[in-house]
Design an enzyme around this catalytic site. Sequence first.
Site, short mmCIF file in Angstrom:
data_model
loop_
_atom_site.label_atom_id
_atom_site.label_comp_id
_atom_site.label_asym_id
_atom_site.label_seq_id
_atom_site.Cartn_x
_atom_site.Cartn_y
_atom_site.Cartn_z
CD GLU A 139 -3.17 0.64 2.24
OE1 GLU A 139 -4.30 0.48 1.97
OE2 GLU A 139 -2.86 0.37 3.45
CD GLU A 142 -2.30 0.97 -4.80
OE1 GLU A 142 -3.04 0.77 -5.74
OE2 GLU A 142 -2.50 0.31 -3.56
CB CYS A 169 -6.70 -3.47 6.10
SG CYS A 169 -5.61 -1.76 5.82
CB SER A 189 -5.05 0.70 -1.44
OG SER A 189 -4.02 -0.37 -1.30
CE LYS A 229 -10.28 -8.26 8.39
NZ LYS A 229 -9.33 -7.90 7.08
CD GLU A 232 -11.02 -9.37 4.01
OE1 GLU A 232 -10.42 -8.43 3.52
OE2 GLU A 232 -10.92 -9.22 5.05
CD GLU A 237 -13.92 -10.77 -4.32
OE1 GLU A 237 -14.14 -9.52 -4.11
OE2 GLU A 237 -14.86 -11.58 -4.81
CB CYS A 393 -9.13 -3.77 14.43
SG CYS A 393 -8.83 -3.28 12.83
#
Length: 419
Positions: A139, A142, A169, A189, A229, A232, A237, A393
Amino acid sequence: MKGFQSQEVTRIIEIDSKTCKGCDSCKAFCPTDAIEGKYGAIHKINSEKCISCGQCLINCPFGAPKDTVDVVDTVIDKLKNKKLTVVATIAPAVRVAIGEEFGMEPGSLVTEKMYGAMKQAGFKVLDTVFTADQTIMEEGMELIAKIRHYALGEPTEHHLGPLPQFTSCCPAWVRYAELYYPELLPNMSSAKSPMMMAGALGKTYGAKEVWKVNPEDIFMVGVMPCTAKKFEASRPEFTSASDYWKTQGRSGSYPDIDVVLTTRDLARLFKKLNIDLRTVAEFTDKDNPLAQYSGAGTIFANTGGVMEAALRTAYFVITGKELDVLEFKPVRGLKGVKEASVTMVDVKTGKEVTLKVAVAHGTKENVKALLEETKAGKSPYHFIEIMNCPAGCVNGGGQPINPMGTSWLDKAKAVLPWS
């Protein structure tokens, strides 16, 4: 990351009709107005609006919202299967919260005890802090490429998304953007979250070089402070490891992360296996290269932590030297939206650039103004960190729930030394 894709909605949080009192407390914490029902009537969650953050779950005084994805017994069965290598990737917020489930002081740092309990249970460890360091490299580089191109005029042959760059994230934040601000997805990102990087790494390099087993015989368990999560990990994908192995002549399709345990789930798993975190032998796993990490990855759990780690990297690469003070205090603390700027001189061109950043936590209260500003093309920032949950978190939907109703601010202050 392959790109954010729409998918059939996976229900993570549901409201128990037998427990709900219709008090509207959950509505006060839902960032997307996904909870439906009149005051005094039984409520329900509109799964098309829900981002699975679990804030309703940890704040309901009656415990009506439930985490519907319970895989504790599944993981125990996998641990008993001698043909499998069960690898846990553990987020940094877990080690300052799980002790609370065993009667320890909230905020106690129990890393070595947690490692010892994981070893006793039969897990191998790929610490998510290791892949948080990887995330910062991906990240951060980038961001550096965008700064050099857009702010310093350096040509590039690679496609770069627009500025400001958003962090990627937090899966609840990503889902929020997909549902409510899809036009800003190019600003996200392209880096995967640390958990998803861990899944791909565990079933490629980890399988071949560390545990020396077939990748299809690894069962990856995310251990997270976050109910989102689980959503996720279910996304179709995220199959990078099996996609890679197919290019190497191996067959089979499998997810990078097989299942996710929240902090509460892990505590239940330990208790079912008669493992007491208070008395377990400590373990460091010092010989495991995938359980080593820096302080940059460690602070990911706190609001501003990702930003601070990225700034350290960007400053070093652009200027060729470390920040004078690694503790970048302007992005720390519990203010809803924090902003800061860092002036640096590019070691390659000698040009000066002032990097402007913002940090927001708590989607319900603090994020929309930043997004509307970006949408209108008026954002003054280069980089924006967003975490859905208040304080980050450490106050995720999978963390221990205080039955006395301790506020998110009290819980955050227990684990954030600078709050």
